[in-house]
Enzyme design. Structure first.
Site, PDB file in Angstrom:
ATOM      1  N   LYS A  12      -8.457  14.343   5.057  1.00 48.51           N
ATOM      2  CA  LYS A  12      -8.006  12.593   4.649  1.00 48.51           C
ATOM      3  C   LYS A  12      -6.622  12.888   5.897  1.00 48.51           C
ATOM      4  O   LYS A  12      -6.011  14.201   6.823  1.00 48.51           O
ATOM      5  CB  LYS A  12      -6.626  12.494   3.930  1.00 48.51           C
ATOM      6  CG  LYS A  12      -6.351  13.976   3.496  1.00 48.51           C
ATOM      7  CD  LYS A  12      -5.253  14.280   1.400  1.00 48.51           C
ATOM      8  CE  LYS A  12      -6.625  13.598   0.786  1.00 48.51           C
ATOM      9  NZ  LYS A  12      -6.053  12.727  -0.632  1.00 48.51           N
ATOM     10  N   ARG A  13      -5.732  12.211   6.734  1.00 48.71           N
ATOM     11  CA  ARG A  13      -4.548  12.181   6.857  1.00 48.71           C
ATOM     12  C   ARG A  13      -3.274  13.398   6.853  1.00 48.71           C
ATOM     13  O   ARG A  13      -3.535  13.494   5.816  1.00 48.71           O
ATOM     14  CB  ARG A  13      -3.470  11.252   7.589  1.00 48.71           C
ATOM     15  CG  ARG A  13      -4.986   9.374   8.518  1.00 48.71           C
ATOM     16  CD  ARG A  13      -4.938  10.484   9.907  1.00 48.71           C
ATOM     17  NE  ARG A  13      -3.339  10.120  10.609  1.00 48.71           N
ATOM     18  CZ  ARG A  13      -3.472   8.938  11.155  1.00 48.71           C
ATOM     19  NH1 ARG A  13      -4.137   8.405  11.238  1.00 48.71           N
ATOM     20  NH2 ARG A  13      -2.212   9.784  11.589  1.00 48.71           N
ATOM     21  N   LYS A  40       0.938  14.107   0.918  1.00 48.00           N
ATOM     22  CA  LYS A  40       0.277  14.799   0.712  1.00 48.00           C
ATOM     23  C   LYS A  40      -0.409  16.168   0.440  1.00 48.00           C
ATOM     24  O   LYS A  40      -1.863  16.917   0.407  1.00 48.00           O
ATOM     25  CB  LYS A  40      -1.814  14.288   1.813  1.00 48.00           C
ATOM     26  CG  LYS A  40      -1.313  13.086   1.898  1.00 48.00           C
ATOM     27  CD  LYS A  40      -2.548  12.639   3.174  1.00 48.00           C
ATOM     28  CE  LYS A  40      -2.670  10.574   3.194  1.00 48.00           C
ATOM     29  NZ  LYS A  40      -3.105  10.135   2.769  1.00 48.00           N
ATOM     30  N   HIS A  77       0.953  -1.152   0.288  1.00 46.32           N
ATOM     31  CA  HIS A  77      -0.186  -0.044  -0.007  1.00 46.32           C
ATOM     32  C   HIS A  77       0.955   1.167  -0.158  1.00 46.32           C
ATOM     33  O   HIS A  77      -0.191   2.295   0.280  1.00 46.32           O
ATOM     34  CB  HIS A  77      -0.854   0.224   0.971  1.00 46.32           C
ATOM     35  CG  HIS A  77      -1.778  -0.628   1.578  1.00 46.32           C
ATOM     36  ND1 HIS A  77      -2.834  -0.101   0.594  1.00 46.32           N
ATOM     37  CD2 HIS A  77      -1.906  -2.379   1.915  1.00 46.32           C
ATOM     38  CE1 HIS A  77      -4.112  -2.236   0.618  1.00 46.32           C
ATOM     39  NE2 HIS A  77      -3.228  -3.105   1.476  1.00 46.32           N
ATOM     40  N   THR A  97      -8.400   6.671  -2.037  1.00 44.01           N
ATOM     41  CA  THR A  97      -9.729   5.881  -2.066  1.00 44.01           C
ATOM     42  C   THR A  97     -11.340   6.936  -1.482  1.00 44.01           C
ATOM     43  O   THR A  97     -12.306   6.738  -2.145  1.00 44.01           O
ATOM     44  CB  THR A  97     -10.003   4.769  -0.794  1.00 44.01           C
ATOM     45  OG1 THR A  97      -9.824   4.957   0.337  1.00 44.01           O
ATOM     46  CG2 THR A  97      -9.667   3.698  -1.627  1.00 44.01           C
ATOM     47  N   LYS A 113     -15.136   8.483  -3.546  1.00 42.20           N
ATOM     48  CA  LYS A 113     -16.030   8.898  -2.255  1.00 42.20           C
ATOM     49  C   LYS A 113     -16.766  10.224  -2.836  1.00 42.20           C
ATOM     50  O   LYS A 113     -17.376  10.316  -3.463  1.00 42.20           O
ATOM     51  CB  LYS A 113     -15.781   8.993  -1.572  1.00 42.20           C
ATOM     52  CG  LYS A 113     -15.725   7.481  -0.544  1.00 42.20           C
ATOM     53  CD  LYS A 113     -14.848   7.525   0.097  1.00 42.20           C
ATOM     54  CE  LYS A 113     -14.166   5.820   0.952  1.00 42.20           C
ATOM     55  NZ  LYS A 113     -13.518   6.256   2.631  1.00 42.20           N
TER      56      LYS A 113
HETATM   57  C1  NTF Z   1      -2.483   3.648   2.089  1.00 43.98           C
HETATM   58  N1  NTF Z   1      -1.333   3.284   3.042  1.00 43.98           N
HETATM   59  C2  NTF Z   1      -2.112   4.804   0.874  1.00 43.98           C
HETATM   60  O1  NTF Z   1      -1.169   5.464   1.343  1.00 43.98           O
HETATM   61  C3  NTF Z   1      -3.369   5.220   0.126  1.00 43.98           C
HETATM   62  O2  NTF Z   1      -2.883   6.166  -1.313  1.00 43.98           O
HETATM   63  C4  NTF Z   1      -4.435   3.804  -0.102  1.00 43.98           C
HETATM   64  O3  NTF Z   1      -4.958   4.297  -0.899  1.00 43.98           O
HETATM   65  C5  NTF Z   1      -4.463   2.878   1.769  1.00 43.98           C
HETATM   66  O4  NTF Z   1      -3.418   2.871   1.790  1.00 43.98           O
HETATM   67  C6  NTF Z   1      -5.219   2.048   0.694  1.00 43.98           C
HETATM   68  O5  NTF Z   1      -4.752   1.142  -0.193  1.00 43.98           O
HETATM   69  C7  NTF Z   1      -0.999   2.819   4.060  1.00 43.98           C
HETATM   70  O6  NTF Z   1      -2.388   3.159   4.909  1.00 43.98           O
HETATM   71  C8  NTF Z   1       0.473   2.095   4.521  1.00 43.98           C
HETATM   72  F1  NTF Z   1       0.284   2.246   5.305  1.00 43.98           F
HETATM   73  F2  NTF Z   1       0.108   1.447   3.203  1.00 43.98           F
HETATM   74  F3  NTF Z   1       1.413   3.477   4.776  1.00 43.98           F
END
Ligand code: NTF
Length: 855
Positions: free
Chosen positions: A581-582, A587, A388, A692, A696
């Site tokens: 978002k976080r 980001k 991810h 994601t 949405k």
């Molecule tokens: C996150 N990864 C990514 O930063 C996002 O872009 C993605 O949409 C989501 O996963 C779901 O696939 C993480 O949180 C991690 F843990 F891999 F850093």
């Protein structure tokens, strides 16, 4: 089988089995019964909390019946199951979802296809009892066992797997504290613990399902009578894992899957009586607390690995309990070990559960007595690994000494896996000496480190990324060598998706209703590609009017939320520009707020006449910073300070408002997302694996301003480039730009320079507070390319302003976009996993097929 009721008595059982609610009376009766008996309250003492509890319990009763039946059926039919291992499940609220799924059966029995299902029995029933369903739903505490996208993806996947009748279990940890609650005090983030288990009707403790989990100790090797080398992991300490089950109802199916969460408990029960009696009270309590600490709190970092021992303990605790459970279930089938991977598919959600690979190898080797090769063949056919992130700071590594101490046997097995793997590499590429060092599971650093992603690749049969660009990037960058070793077929892409049940129907019921009225009912919630029927209404005057009214109503609702939580009045007719978002430098919320400052300065420099031509805007931010992430906290601070200057500036008025929404979470997202006109997905190209929320927002009739990153690229492919505002440098150029920053001359974008001057003047409070934020860009290489992309960003925002002035055209764009979003359903995504990775088939409940929804 021994525990089953004999045939002659079964009729009596069937007579009294619970079914879905047939009428609102039946539902009301159940609610009143729960208020009076389960809660021991009365109509003279029933507040909204009690009404929530009783309504939940009423629906829960119906869910449990379906759940039991599904589990029985899965066991008897003996088909392959999927196990989704995730350290995070960001579920949000459950009642609304349970109502949608259980309530549907009501709907089915009625002749006309209902448009808003929960307005059938449940809502009417509650209002007769004196409560508004919306207020009751609000009483529920979010289940917030996750950080962000990764955890919410797991929750969407559970919904889709159940809805598609795929026999699947989720496995996770039952954290006593979910992600912290965020408060904003004087512009700063303050973290408050999220104790969420006060009243949770959605979990079922299984005090009979308890697994002993071992830590520390040592390994004794010896030869058994047959002369075979045996390894025994001895000593150390034992902690108990207790199972808690959460039912996961599918939509428009009786199928109800299971999410099993493990909770840690001291092995000695309450506390050690020996120690207690001998006067050592403190240490006996300490033992108990140490055990309970394992599942106490979710680590609050998103896209960051900190390598803490307790985190490794959490991972092993959860993985060992889950595998014990999975293996036990398999052994009940009495099949040969060689059939294991025909019955079991385990998906690793990121590297967090990678130890499962080692644990299964250990069970087969040390406990079941299989030979290495035989065991390893089974293991590597069982696992799939989803990556991810490509961010280096997020790639998990564990120090070898730490491992050696906590899991000595596992470390031996890892070394052995690595040995065989490196031998294979050497045979295949005998001349490439530094290849071995590059791909070794053990990094030869000081101290040595176990590279978990490499272990996950070596131990899985498929590795996937979560959007096309991301899956290409892992093949060409971080896992390049592994593509060469294992061949390209081991690596694949499964683009993320979202569940339309929660993210359209529940979050935006009026829009869902309007869509249903045009596309032949609610069938689009099961087959989201049916949305394309909407495209013919993109120029339909009447339809557009209703569409725009719904958007406006959603904005009014958010405006009210803003008013009550921040005290700021915003104009619902202004353009709502949202980034939730976080908070993370990659980001680039900092770029957004710098853009806002730029807009503010522009407004200030204008004449009254010029100002009249401007499109009013509300810039809305939300998101948590990891408690130890100083820069992210500084970004939050700056946003709040800019807000407090801009929002009271009389020159500006409605032209610009800046809002920071406290404590962004799943249930707030359900209010925020349907209210957006434009949302920001502006990561440095190549850093956001997928995203994601972008999906949405578009699904709810909002447009996007974004970079060519993650799923933005596929969203563009689907909805058309006229319907998205793309800007900025491309992923392929990022490396060169960074190099130029560090080794060439690095001139600031002039507009950004002016923004920095203003910050340094102290316009937004003490400049010193923000010097690190500015310095990272001006003096420290601007790693995230804020300056490089700033001009393009500002220009594109100006295009957004222009486009928004033509409301009619804007509405058409949003309708067309929604019509083309079918691809991003998590149902599509889960079908891809099922076919290309898990090799599992749906198991359709017997009495199914009467749905009014088609498909
Ligand atoms: C996150 N990864 C990514 O930063 C996002 O872009 C993605 O949409 C989501 O996963 C779901 O696939 C993480 O949180 C991690 F843990 F891999 F850093």
């Amino acid at each position: 089988v021994e525990a089953s009721i004999p045939e002659p008595q079964r009729a009596a059982w069937k007579k009294f089995q619970a079914h879905g609610f047939k009428s609102k009376d039946e539902f009301e009766k159940e609610v009143v019964r729960h208020v009076e008996t389960t809660l021991a309250r009365s109509m003279f003492n029933c507040d909204e909390t009690a009404a929530y509890a009783a309504a939940s319990l009423a629906f829960r009763d119906r869910l449990i019946t379906q759940w039991n039946r599904t589990q029985q059926r899965q066991t008897f039919s003996d088909t392959k199951r999927v196990y989704y291992l995730s350290l995070e499940f960001l579920m949000g609220r459950a009642l609304d979802n349970a109502m949608l799924n259980v309530g549907l059966k009501n709907a089915r029995t009625s002749s006309s296809l209902p448009l808003i299902l929960k307005l059938t029995a449940s809502a009417e029933g509650l209002s007769e009892l004196g409560f508004r369903i919306e207020d009751i739903i609000e009483q529920e505490h979010d289940a917030a066992l996750g950080n962000g996208g990764l955890g919410r993806l797991a929750a969407c996947f559970l919904d889709s797997m159940a809805s598609l009748n795929i026999p699947a279990w989720g496995y996770g940890l039952r954290y006593r504290y979910g992600i912290f609650k965020q408060e904003i005090v004087d512009g700063y983030q303050v973290e408050v613990p999220d104790y969420w288990l006060d009243f949770n009707p959605w979990e079922f403790p299984r005090h009979d399902i308890v697994v002993d989990i071992q830590f520390y100790g040592h390994v004794r090797k010896y030869q058994d009578e047959a002369g075979k080398q045996v390894a025994l992991w001895e000593g150390g300490e034992i902690v108990k894992a207790v199972a808690y089950d959460v039912p996961i109802p599918g939509f428009d199916t009786q199928a109800t899957n299971n999410l099993r969460l493990w909770s840690s408990k001291a092995a000695s029960g309450e506390f050690d009586f020996q120690k207690f009696n001998s006067g050592d009270y403190e240490s006996s309590v300490a033992d108990q607390q140490r055990a309970e600490t394992i599942s106490a709190v979710l680590y609050p970092n998103d896209n960051l690995d900190r390598g803490k021992e307790l985190r490794l303990k959490q991972q092993y605790f959860w993985v060992a309990a889950s595998l014990y459970d999975i293996v036990r279930r398999f052994k009940k089938s009495k099949r040969a070990w060689s059939e294991f991977s025909d019955q079991v598919a385990i998906q690793l959600n990121d590297t967090h559960p990678t130890l499962a690979i080692v644990e299964l190898q250990r069970i087969l080797l040390d406990q079941e007595g299989l030979e290495w090769d035989e065991a390893w063949t089974i293991v590597s056919k069982t696992f799939g690994y989803t990556n991810h992130t490509v961010l280096p700071e997020a790639l998990e590594k564990w120090s070898v000494p730490l491992f050696q101490n906590l899991l000595p046997r596992h470390l031996q097995i890892i070394y052995e896996i690595n040995l065989y793997f490196l031998q294979l590499v050497e045979r295949k590429f005998p001349k490439e000496r530094d290849l071995l060092g590059r791909v070794s599971i053990i990094e030869e650093s000081q101290p040595k480190m176990v590279r978990m992603a490499y272990l996950a690749i070596v131990g899985s049969h498929k590795v996937n990324g979560v959007a096309e660009l991301h899956s290409d990037l892992i093949k060409t960058t971080i896992f390049k060598d592994f593509v060469k070793i294992f061949g390209p077929d081991k690596f694949t892409n499964v683009t993320n998706g979202i569940t339309p049940r929660r993210w359209l129907h529940q979050a935006n019921p009026r829009l869902s209703e309007l869509i249903a009225s045009k596309v032949g009912g609610l069938g689009f919630l099961k087959d989201l590609t049916l949305l394309n029927e909407l495209e013919k209404y993109a120029d339909d005057k009447e339809f557009k009017k209703e569409w725009a009214e719904i958007k406006y109503a959603n904005k009014v609702k958010l405006a009210k939320h803003i008013k009550t939580t921040t005290g700021v009045t915003v104009n619902p007719s202004a353009l709502f520009d949202i980034q939730v978002k976080r908070i993370h430098e990659y980001k680039r919320q900092q770029m957004n707020i710098f853009g806002v400052i730029h807009r503010y300065l522009t407004i200030k420099s204008m004449t009254a006449e010029e100002r009249k031509k401007l499109a009013p805007r509300v810039s809305i931010f939300g998101g948590k910073a990891a408690p130890g992430y100083w820069m992210a906290k500084t970004i939050i601070h700056l946003i709040n300070n800019v807000g407090s200057v801009v929002n009271k500036d009389k020159d500006v008025g409605d032209l610009l408002k800046v809002i920071f929404l406290e404590d962004y979470n799943v249930s707030k997202a359900e209010v925020i997302i349907p209210a957006s006109d434009i949302s920001e997905h502006i990561s440095t190209a190549g850093t956001e694996a997928s995203g994601t929320s972008n999906m949405k927002f578009v699904l709810n009739g909002g447009l996007i301003i974004g970079t060519c990153d993650g799923a933005n690229i596929e969203i563009t492919r689907e909805i058309g480039e006229n319907n998205i505002f793309l800007f900025g440098n491309l992923a392929e150029d990022v490396e060169d730009l960074r190099h130029a920053h560090n080794y060439g001359s690095h001139a600031m974008d002039p507009d950004l320079g002016k923004v920095f001057e203003e910050i340094k003047k102290g316009t937004f409070g003490d400049a010193g507070a923000f010097s690190a934020l500015v310095g990272a860009i001006e003096d420290h290489g601007d790693y995230y390319l804020v300056s490089d992309d700033f001009h393009s960003y500002i220009q594109t925002q100006a295009l957004v302003d222009e486009a928004y002035k033509d409301q009619d055209e804007w509405t058409s764009k949003t309708i067309t976009s929604v019509a083309r979003m079918g691809f991003f359903s998590s149902d599509r995504c889960i079908n891809e996993y099922a076919e290309s990775i898990w090799n599992v088939e749906p198991l359709v409940p017997e009495d199914e097929g009467t749905s009014g929804l088609g498909k």
